[in-house]
Enzyme design. Sequence first.
Site, mmCIF file in Angstrom:
data_model
loop_
_atom_site.group_PDB
_atom_site.id
_atom_site.type_symbol
_atom_site.label_atom_id
_atom_site.label_comp_id
_atom_site.label_asym_id
_atom_site.label_seq_id
_atom_site.Cartn_x
_atom_site.Cartn_y
_atom_site.Cartn_z
ATOM 1 N N GLY A 2 0.838 -1.190 0.000
ATOM 2 C CA GLY A 2 0.000 0.000 0.000
ATOM 3 C C GLY A 2 0.877 1.245 0.000
ATOM 4 O O GLY A 2 2.074 1.174 0.330
ATOM 5 N N GLN A 12 2.925 9.969 1.509
ATOM 6 C CA GLN A 12 4.227 9.292 1.647
ATOM 7 C C GLN A 12 5.174 9.639 0.497
ATOM 8 O O GLN A 12 6.374 9.393 0.590
ATOM 9 C CB GLN A 12 4.036 7.769 1.736
ATOM 10 C CG GLN A 12 3.320 7.320 3.002
ATOM 11 C CD GLN A 12 3.121 5.830 3.041
ATOM 12 O OE1 GLN A 12 2.162 5.305 2.491
ATOM 13 N NE2 GLN A 12 4.029 5.122 3.676
ATOM 14 N N CYS A 40 5.612 -0.308 7.568
ATOM 15 C CA CYS A 40 5.275 0.931 6.860
ATOM 16 C C CYS A 40 6.503 1.375 6.082
ATOM 17 O O CYS A 40 7.608 1.386 6.636
ATOM 18 C CB CYS A 40 4.852 2.008 7.865
ATOM 19 S SG CYS A 40 4.402 3.577 7.089
ATOM 20 N N LEU A 41 6.294 1.755 4.830
ATOM 21 C CA LEU A 41 7.429 2.195 4.003
ATOM 22 C C LEU A 41 8.027 3.499 4.534
ATOM 23 O O LEU A 41 9.176 3.811 4.234
ATOM 24 C CB LEU A 41 6.987 2.342 2.543
ATOM 25 C CG LEU A 41 6.439 1.049 1.921
ATOM 26 C CD1 LEU A 41 5.926 1.298 0.509
ATOM 27 C CD2 LEU A 41 7.493 -0.054 1.932
ATOM 28 N N HIS A 52 -4.754 1.294 7.672
ATOM 29 C CA HIS A 52 -3.399 1.847 7.845
ATOM 30 C C HIS A 52 -3.195 3.011 6.862
ATOM 31 O O HIS A 52 -2.675 4.079 7.235
ATOM 32 C CB HIS A 52 -2.382 0.720 7.597
ATOM 33 C CG HIS A 52 -0.950 1.124 7.559
ATOM 34 N ND1 HIS A 52 -0.012 0.658 8.460
ATOM 35 C CD2 HIS A 52 -0.246 1.929 6.710
ATOM 36 C CE1 HIS A 52 1.168 1.167 8.178
ATOM 37 N NE2 HIS A 52 1.055 1.935 7.105
ATOM 38 N N GLU A 53 -3.637 2.813 5.607
ATOM 39 C CA GLU A 53 -3.454 3.864 4.592
ATOM 40 C C GLU A 53 -4.374 5.059 4.866
ATOM 41 O O GLU A 53 -3.964 6.214 4.687
ATOM 42 C CB GLU A 53 -3.715 3.308 3.186
ATOM 43 C CG GLU A 53 -2.832 2.131 2.783
ATOM 44 C CD GLU A 53 -1.349 2.386 2.941
ATOM 45 O OE1 GLU A 53 -0.916 3.548 2.872
ATOM 46 O OE2 GLU A 53 -0.611 1.404 3.170
ATOM 47 N N HIS A 87 -2.809 7.365 7.223
ATOM 48 C CA HIS A 87 -1.831 8.285 6.619
ATOM 49 C C HIS A 87 -2.521 9.571 6.128
ATOM 50 O O HIS A 87 -1.967 10.666 6.229
ATOM 51 C CB HIS A 87 -1.122 7.628 5.431
ATOM 52 C CG HIS A 87 0.033 6.738 5.809
ATOM 53 N ND1 HIS A 87 1.110 7.185 6.542
ATOM 54 C CD2 HIS A 87 0.284 5.438 5.528
ATOM 55 C CE1 HIS A 87 1.973 6.179 6.697
ATOM 56 N NE2 HIS A 87 1.491 5.110 6.101
HETATM 57 O O1 K1U Z 1 3.823 2.311 4.071
HETATM 58 C C1 K1U Z 1 2.741 1.814 3.837
HETATM 59 O O2 K1U Z 1 1.715 2.378 4.154
HETATM 60 C C2 K1U Z 1 2.698 0.473 3.146
HETATM 61 C C3 K1U Z 1 2.675 -0.707 4.101
HETATM 62 C C4 K1U Z 1 1.251 -1.215 4.174
HETATM 63 C C5 K1U Z 1 0.907 -2.135 5.306
HETATM 64 C C6 K1U Z 1 1.606 -3.277 5.564
HETATM 65 C C7 K1U Z 1 1.234 -4.111 6.606
HETATM 66 C C8 K1U Z 1 0.149 -3.815 7.364
HETATM 67 C C9 K1U Z 1 -0.547 -2.672 7.113
HETATM 68 C C10 K1U Z 1 -0.185 -1.837 6.076
HETATM 69 C C11 K1U Z 1 3.622 -1.773 3.524
HETATM 70 O O3 K1U Z 1 3.444 -2.211 2.437
HETATM 71 S S1 K1U Z 1 4.933 -2.306 4.510
HETATM 72 C C12 K1U Z 1 5.688 -3.597 3.522
HETATM 73 C C13 K1U Z 1 4.910 -4.863 3.515
HETATM 74 O O4 K1U Z 1 4.036 -5.071 4.326
HETATM 75 C C14 K1U Z 1 5.183 -5.913 2.485
HETATM 76 C C15 K1U Z 1 6.199 -5.765 1.585
HETATM 77 C C16 K1U Z 1 6.434 -6.754 0.645
HETATM 78 C C17 K1U Z 1 5.650 -7.873 0.598
HETATM 79 C C18 K1U Z 1 4.640 -8.034 1.506
HETATM 80 C C19 K1U Z 1 4.400 -7.044 2.455
HETATM 81 ZN ZN ZN Z 2 2.370 3.269 6.153
#
Ligand code: K1U
Ligand code: ZN
Length: 170
Positions: free
Chosen positions: A46, A51, A94-95, A136-137, A140
Amino acid sequence: MAILPIVTVPDPLLKTISKPVEAVDDDLRSLMDDMLETMYAAPGIGLAAIQVGQPIRLLVMDLTEEEQEPDPQFYVNPVLTWTSEELATYNEGCLSVPEQFADIDRPAECKITFLDYNGVEQNIHAKGLFSTCIQHELDHLNGIVFIDYLSPLKKNMAVRKVKKLVKEGG
Ligand code: K1U
Ligand code: ZN
């Protein structure tokens, strides 16, 4: 398309309350395409516009696994219309908080109204990781990052680790 830089904590931009999108036009679609490419490159499931430094109410998501066909989803001006009483816990990342993870409780299910890539109104009922990720998004868009739900001690530790990581070029 372009890969955009992702803002990390403690950048104050992440505390911004994003403004509604005024029109779903080609400029917005170009940003949506860039956000999707940025999310895939990270990699993530996401990404909210704030972001990548854009304070507008826009999200992209794709929850498919590596071996599946991609299923990009675009949410313009998403509104949370219902949440379940039942909660679910997920070890979130979270990225904008790279390499930090924490168990967060959120409503297990939710309903969202939004405009899609073409500006058409849609309604969805989300469950499981879909529900967790979209909430979560949505956070943000309201200036909330998942570490805001942690104790001040755990939150400060996560921010310190991210600052060190960014300083070292990671
Ligand atoms: O930064 C963000 O908002 C994105 C975040 C979204 C998220 C992940 C987990 C729970 C709630 C919301 C991410 O994508 S973090 C990276 C991640 O979860 C992932 C990366 C590669 C493959 C699978 C998952
Ligand atoms: Zn996030």
